[in-house]
Design an enzyme around this catalytic site. Structure first.
Site, PDB file in Angstrom:
ATOM      1  N   GLN A  47      70.557  40.058  38.683  1.00 20.12           N
ATOM      2  CA  GLN A  47      69.515  39.454  38.096  1.00 20.12           C
ATOM      3  C   GLN A  47      68.512  40.680  37.800  1.00 20.12           C
ATOM      4  O   GLN A  47      67.469  41.024  37.127  1.00 20.12           O
ATOM      5  CB  GLN A  47      69.483  38.289  38.500  1.00 20.12           C
ATOM      6  N   GLY A  48      67.792  40.520  38.779  1.00 17.75           N
ATOM      7  CA  GLY A  48      66.671  40.966  39.424  1.00 17.75           C
ATOM      8  C   GLY A  48      66.236  42.420  38.930  1.00 17.75           C
ATOM      9  O   GLY A  48      65.170  43.011  38.148  1.00 17.75           O
ATOM     10  N   GLU A 114      59.718  41.525  43.911  1.00 15.46           N
ATOM     11  CA  GLU A 114      60.023  40.912  44.975  1.00 15.46           C
ATOM     12  C   GLU A 114      60.327  40.962  46.292  1.00 15.46           C
ATOM     13  O   GLU A 114      59.122  41.554  47.287  1.00 15.46           O
ATOM     14  CB  GLU A 114      61.897  41.357  44.978  1.00 15.46           C
ATOM     15  N   HIS A 240      71.531  35.592  50.413  1.00 15.87           N
ATOM     16  CA  HIS A 240      70.643  35.268  49.794  1.00 15.87           C
ATOM     17  C   HIS A 240      70.303  33.861  49.585  1.00 15.87           C
ATOM     18  O   HIS A 240      70.230  33.169  49.801  1.00 15.87           O
ATOM     19  CB  HIS A 240      71.159  35.398  47.991  1.00 15.87           C
ATOM     20  N   ARG A 286      64.730  38.741  53.189  1.00 21.49           N
ATOM     21  CA  ARG A 286      65.214  38.164  52.395  1.00 21.49           C
ATOM     22  C   ARG A 286      65.745  37.202  54.199  1.00 21.49           C
ATOM     23  O   ARG A 286      66.455  35.675  54.236  1.00 21.49           O
ATOM     24  CB  ARG A 286      66.735  38.543  51.712  1.00 21.49           C
ATOM     25  N   HIS A 347      75.994  36.891  50.033  1.00 31.20           N
ATOM     26  CA  HIS A 347      75.017  37.830  48.528  1.00 31.20           C
ATOM     27  C   HIS A 347      75.303  39.350  48.392  1.00 31.20           C
ATOM     28  O   HIS A 347      76.232  39.841  47.566  1.00 31.20           O
ATOM     29  CB  HIS A 347      73.684  37.404  48.376  1.00 31.20           C
ATOM     30  N   GLU A 371      78.622  49.293  47.211  1.00 29.42           N
ATOM     31  CA  GLU A 371      78.238  48.112  47.975  1.00 29.42           C
ATOM     32  C   GLU A 371      79.215  48.433  49.373  1.00 29.42           C
ATOM     33  O   GLU A 371      79.199  48.441  50.227  1.00 29.42           O
ATOM     34  CB  GLU A 371      78.548  46.517  47.482  1.00 29.42           C
ATOM     35  N   ARG A 382      69.290  44.613  53.727  1.00 28.61           N
ATOM     36  CA  ARG A 382      68.640  45.039  52.246  1.00 28.61           C
ATOM     37  C   ARG A 382      67.275  45.153  51.808  1.00 28.61           C
ATOM     38  O   ARG A 382      67.594  43.735  52.001  1.00 28.61           O
ATOM     39  CB  ARG A 382      70.728  44.892  51.336  1.00 28.61           C
TER      40      ARG A 382
HETATM   41  P1  FAD Z   1      80.792  45.791  42.437  1.00 32.19           P
HETATM   42  O1  FAD Z   1      79.550  46.764  40.883  1.00 32.19           O
HETATM   43  O2  FAD Z   1      80.994  45.131  42.912  1.00 32.19           O
HETATM   44  O3  FAD Z   1      82.316  46.568  41.383  1.00 32.19           O
HETATM   45  C1  FAD Z   1      83.508  46.549  41.790  1.00 32.19           C
HETATM   46  C2  FAD Z   1      84.596  46.906  41.067  1.00 32.19           C
HETATM   47  O4  FAD Z   1      85.460  47.241  42.497  1.00 32.19           O
HETATM   48  C3  FAD Z   1      84.746  46.304  40.532  1.00 32.19           C
HETATM   49  O5  FAD Z   1      85.444  46.314  39.121  1.00 32.19           O
HETATM   50  C4  FAD Z   1      86.116  45.814  40.721  1.00 32.19           C
HETATM   51  O6  FAD Z   1      86.977  44.643  40.046  1.00 32.19           O
HETATM   52  C5  FAD Z   1      86.820  46.214  41.557  1.00 32.19           C
HETATM   53  N1  FAD Z   1      87.712  46.302  42.915  1.00 32.19           N
HETATM   54  C6  FAD Z   1      87.749  45.957  43.629  1.00 32.19           C
HETATM   55  N2  FAD Z   1      88.783  45.975  44.561  1.00 32.19           N
HETATM   56  C7  FAD Z   1      89.786  46.823  44.031  1.00 32.19           C
HETATM   57  C8  FAD Z   1      90.587  46.930  44.284  1.00 32.19           C
HETATM   58  N3  FAD Z   1      91.786  46.085  45.404  1.00 32.19           N
HETATM   59  N4  FAD Z   1      91.657  47.513  42.927  1.00 32.19           N
HETATM   60  C9  FAD Z   1      91.390  47.779  42.403  1.00 32.19           C
HETATM   61  N5  FAD Z   1      89.547  47.424  41.663  1.00 32.19           N
HETATM   62  C10 FAD Z   1      89.141  46.910  42.377  1.00 32.19           C
HETATM   63  N6  FAD Z   1      70.955  44.742  43.615  1.00 32.19           N
HETATM   64  C11 FAD Z   1      70.474  45.152  43.593  1.00 32.19           C
HETATM   65  O7  FAD Z   1      69.342  46.045  43.489  1.00 32.19           O
HETATM   66  N7  FAD Z   1      69.456  44.298  42.054  1.00 32.19           N
HETATM   67  C12 FAD Z   1      69.563  43.113  41.994  1.00 32.19           C
HETATM   68  O8  FAD Z   1      69.496  42.477  40.568  1.00 32.19           O
HETATM   69  C13 FAD Z   1      71.208  42.361  42.381  1.00 32.19           C
HETATM   70  N8  FAD Z   1      71.349  41.247  41.568  1.00 32.19           N
HETATM   71  C14 FAD Z   1      72.519  40.973  41.882  1.00 32.19           C
HETATM   72  C15 FAD Z   1      72.999  39.377  41.546  1.00 32.19           C
HETATM   73  C16 FAD Z   1      73.868  38.606  42.291  1.00 32.19           C
HETATM   74  C17 FAD Z   1      74.653  37.601  41.760  1.00 32.19           C
HETATM   75  C18 FAD Z   1      75.007  39.674  42.881  1.00 32.19           C
HETATM   76  C19 FAD Z   1      77.105  39.012  42.969  1.00 32.19           C
HETATM   77  C20 FAD Z   1      74.898  40.631  43.555  1.00 32.19           C
HETATM   78  C21 FAD Z   1      73.521  41.240  43.241  1.00 32.19           C
HETATM   79  N9  FAD Z   1      72.664  42.749  43.557  1.00 32.19           N
HETATM   80  C22 FAD Z   1      71.642  43.351  43.103  1.00 32.19           C
HETATM   81  C23 FAD Z   1      74.044  43.526  44.838  1.00 32.19           C
HETATM   82  C24 FAD Z   1      74.790  44.424  43.318  1.00 32.19           C
HETATM   83  O9  FAD Z   1      74.629  43.702  41.966  1.00 32.19           O
HETATM   84  C25 FAD Z   1      75.662  44.658  43.404  1.00 32.19           C
HETATM   85  O10 FAD Z   1      75.748  45.209  45.002  1.00 32.19           O
HETATM   86  C26 FAD Z   1      76.091  46.613  43.256  1.00 32.19           C
HETATM   87  O11 FAD Z   1      76.235  45.971  41.847  1.00 32.19           O
HETATM   88  C27 FAD Z   1      77.477  47.132  43.440  1.00 32.19           C
HETATM   89  O12 FAD Z   1      78.032  47.797  42.369  1.00 32.19           O
HETATM   90  P2  FAD Z   1      79.733  48.426  43.399  1.00 32.19           P
HETATM   91  O13 FAD Z   1      79.211  49.394  41.960  1.00 32.19           O
HETATM   92  O14 FAD Z   1      79.022  49.050  44.123  1.00 32.19           O
HETATM   93  O15 FAD Z   1      80.039  46.806  42.928  1.00 32.19           O
HETATM   94  C1  SIN Z   2      68.158  39.566  43.214  1.00 32.75           C
HETATM   95  O1  SIN Z   2      67.903  38.976  41.924  1.00 32.75           O
HETATM   96  O2  SIN Z   2      66.907  38.200  43.828  1.00 32.75           O
HETATM   97  C2  SIN Z   2      69.496  39.342  44.039  1.00 32.75           C
HETATM   98  C3  SIN Z   2      68.473  40.532  43.681  1.00 32.75           C
HETATM   99  C4  SIN Z   2      68.889  42.001  44.528  1.00 32.75           C
HETATM  100  O3  SIN Z   2      70.318  41.457  45.208  1.00 32.75           O
HETATM  101  O4  SIN Z   2      68.541  42.732  45.209  1.00 32.75           O
END
Ligand code: FAD
Ligand code: SIN
Length: 533
Positions: A47-48, A114, A240, A286, A347, A371, A382
């Site tokens: 979101q943020g 934030e 969070h 946080r 979170h 992540e 973080r």
């Molecule tokens: P993800 O986006 O989680 O993608 C993981 C992928 O791996 C998915 O496609 C999943 O299906 C796949 N996968 C997992 N395990 C397997 C498997 N065994 N086999 C095949 N596929 C698999 N961060 C910020 O910086 N700013 C924000 O505003 C923010 N807001 C957030 C709000 C919410 C509600 C949440 C939950 C998180 C937020 N975060 C934010 C954190 C941030 O969104 C995540 O840390 C980031 O998007 C992670 O990206 P990623 O590509 O590492 O993993």
């Molecule tokens: C939020 O929008 O508060 C989430 C931001 C983040 O997880 O970095």
């Protein structure tokens, strides 16, 4: 079935998609495997926004200091400096893909604020930044001739030279591919590739109350650990502070950006309590806000505190936070006229698979990005919106390293053994799997939460060990299927979180333990590596 690619990327969030695009642009054939539908990821719900220095009144040094301050002494400064300073170039690439960050009336970026940030520096697309990023990246991937994106394919375990008897000397080990369950056919396929990238996201589902979607089951962390790759700092689970209170386990996030626009946390007496806990009050880092809410709830016995942004008009709130506004309304709360009930929920996984600044893990050919990885950026807590930033910067750096690695390693891949199912049969005990899911996540919530004690950690360790034994038996006796595979991974991750927490005899950042309430002068990471001998 056997499949072969130059690189296999597991995960279709911001990290996996960004990295795959760059490796494919470098002329290599890439498979993206994703266990549900393509957009289903933590990224999609962000979101943020993305923290990045783009304004003249801001400076890299300030973003670096804010990150170090939030990380409570455990960030690696060189990593922080590199990631922060590479941010603008990577953001420019997202913009080139068509991403349009929100702008103000003057036409410049509408920068959000934030917790823990001393400047307005959060680029956002209203309150749906993640979806906008995911859409832009998926669009680019869809038209790329060298990328195959396979949905509903679940990566189970890595295939390594050691595992198949090809690592003849110590130090010879490398990744050769992986086994993956295809939900369409029900079969386990063999994927061969000299490079595998874990971009599987975090492990929020290890707790019963979480902002994370169902995919966040720590699969990449578990796969890496089983293959003998070091993981670290898993005790630092970020809660969070503000998720909308409901009886559901999946908690809807109310972005910190709402506090950035002036929202105030109030206890049930109506007191704006945060100033008692930190000079930055509602915009403190946080860990501090989540602990303060926890303390206020325990003091009053209430199930939530309230978030008050009633000084803004409905029109302003609907324009800036359309998704949050509608979600609150659906539960009967109007942000413009009601103080909404909020509670902390799990979170973000700050620790993860240890990587260097090129996303390389300790196992040759295995990369981790996003992540799932622990680069040293986040330390013990973080800083808000640094995650999306880290993912795009590390995807760029990781892709560079992968292209160099593939050039050096031009030999043919060996033939890999097929998955052996043995006598496994279909499980008719789904109820047991569901029960174990609940028990594990409840145990983590009750005993390994925001405030910990050694006694509670010990209790959690015993319960998790019992569950792990039962699940292992299931794993061997029944045909694998996603819910069982996820439970196996979650149980291992829970065990690792507790093991890291029990090694840290101090309170730092997100790890707060009553038996050791102060910080230890010695700053260290809690690294765990499976002994494969
Ligand atoms: P993800 O986006 O989680 O993608 C993981 C992928 O791996 C998915 O496609 C999943 O299906 C796949 N996968 C997992 N395990 C397997 C498997 N065994 N086999 C095949 N596929 C698999 N961060 C910020 O910086 N700013 C924000 O505003 C923010 N807001 C957030 C709000 C919410 C509600 C949440 C939950 C998180 C937020 N975060 C934010 C954190 C941030 O969104 C995540 O840390 C980031 O998007 C992670 O990206 P990623 O590509 O590492 O993993
Ligand atoms: C939020 O929008 O508060 C989430 C931001 C983040 O997880 O970095």
């Amino acid at each position: 079935m056997n499949h072969a690619f130059d690189a296999i990327v597991v995960g279709s969030g911001i990290a996996g998609l960004s990295l795959a695009l760059k490796v494919a642009d470098g002329g290599r054939r890439v498979a993206i495997l994703t266990k549900k539908s393509r957009a289903e990821s933590n990224t999609n719900y962000a979101q943020g926004g993305v923290a990045c220095v783009t304004s003249d009144s801001d400076a890299f040094a300030s973003h670096v200091e804010d990150t170090l301050e939030a990380g409570d002494g455990l960030c690696r400064r060189s990593v922080v400096e590199e990631i922060v300073s590479e941010g603008p170039a990577r953001i420019a690439e997202l913009v080139q893909l068509g991403l349009e960050f929100s702008r103000n009336a003057a036409g410049t970026y509408d920068l959000g604020q934030e917790g823990g940030h001393t400047h307005r520096r959060i680029l956002h697309v209203k309150d749906m930044t993640g979806k906008a990023i995911e859409d832009a990246l998926l669009h680019a991937v869809a038209s790329h001739p060298r990328i195959e994106l396979r949905e509903h394919v679940f990566a189970i375990d890595l295939i390594t030279a050691r595992k198949v008897g090809l690592a003849l000397r110590e130090g010879d080990d490398r990744v050769l591919g992986l086994y993956a369950h295809d939900n369409g056919t029900g079969e386990v396929d063999t994927y061969a590739a000299p490079v595998v990238v874990l971009a599987t996201g975090g492990a929020g589902q290890v707790y019963c109350y979480t902002t994370n979607p169902d995919i966040a089951t720590g699969d990449g962390i578990a796969m890496a650990y089983r293959a003998g790759v070091p993981v670290e700092n898993l005790e630092f689970i970020q809660f969070h502070p503000t998720t909308l209170y409901s009886l559901e386990q999946k908690r809807f996030l109310v972005s910190e950006a709402v506090r950035g626009e002036g929202a105030i946390l109030r206890n049930l007496e109506g007191e704006a309590f945060m100033a008692r806990y930190h000079p930055l009050a509602d915009l403190a880092p946080r860990d501090i806000v989540a602990r303060a809410i926890d303390a206020e709830m325990k003091k009053s016995g209430s199930a939530f505190v309230r978030l008050d942004i009633m000084h803004k008009s409905e029109a302003e709130l609907r324009a800036r936070f359309p998704v949050i506004f509608e979600n609150c309304l659906a539960l009967g709360y109007n942000l413009a006229t009601d103080g909404i009930p909020v509670v902390p929920a799990a979170h973000y996984t700050c620790g993860g698979v240890v990587t260097n600044l090129d996303a390389e893990t300790a196992l040759a050919g295995l990369y981790a990005c996003g992540e799932v990885a622990s680069t040293g950026l986040h330390g013990a807590n973080r800083l808000a919106s640094n995650s999306l930033l880290e993912a795009v910067v590390m995807a760029h750096r990781g892709a560079g390293s992968i292209l160099r690695y593939l050039q050096l390693r031009a030999e043919e891949l060996p033939k890999l053994p097929a998955w052996v199912s043995g006598d496994a049969h279909d499980s008719d005990e789904q109820v047991v799997i569901a029960h174990n899911w609940d028990e594990l996540r409840r145990t983590m919530w009750d005993y390994v939460g925001i405030v910990r004690t050694t006694k509670r950690l010990e209790r959690a360790r015993t319960r998790i060990a019992n569950l792990a034994a039962e699940i292992q038996e299931y794993y061997w006796n029944f045909r694998v299927e996603p819910r069982l595979l996820e439970l196996r991974n979650l149980t291992l991750v829970a065990k690792l979180v507790v093991a890291c927490a029990m090694q840290r005899h101090e309170s730092r950042g997100l790890h707060y333990i009553l038996d050791h309430p102060s910080k230890d002068a010695e700053v260290r990471d809690t690294v765990l590596q499976r002994d494969l001998r």
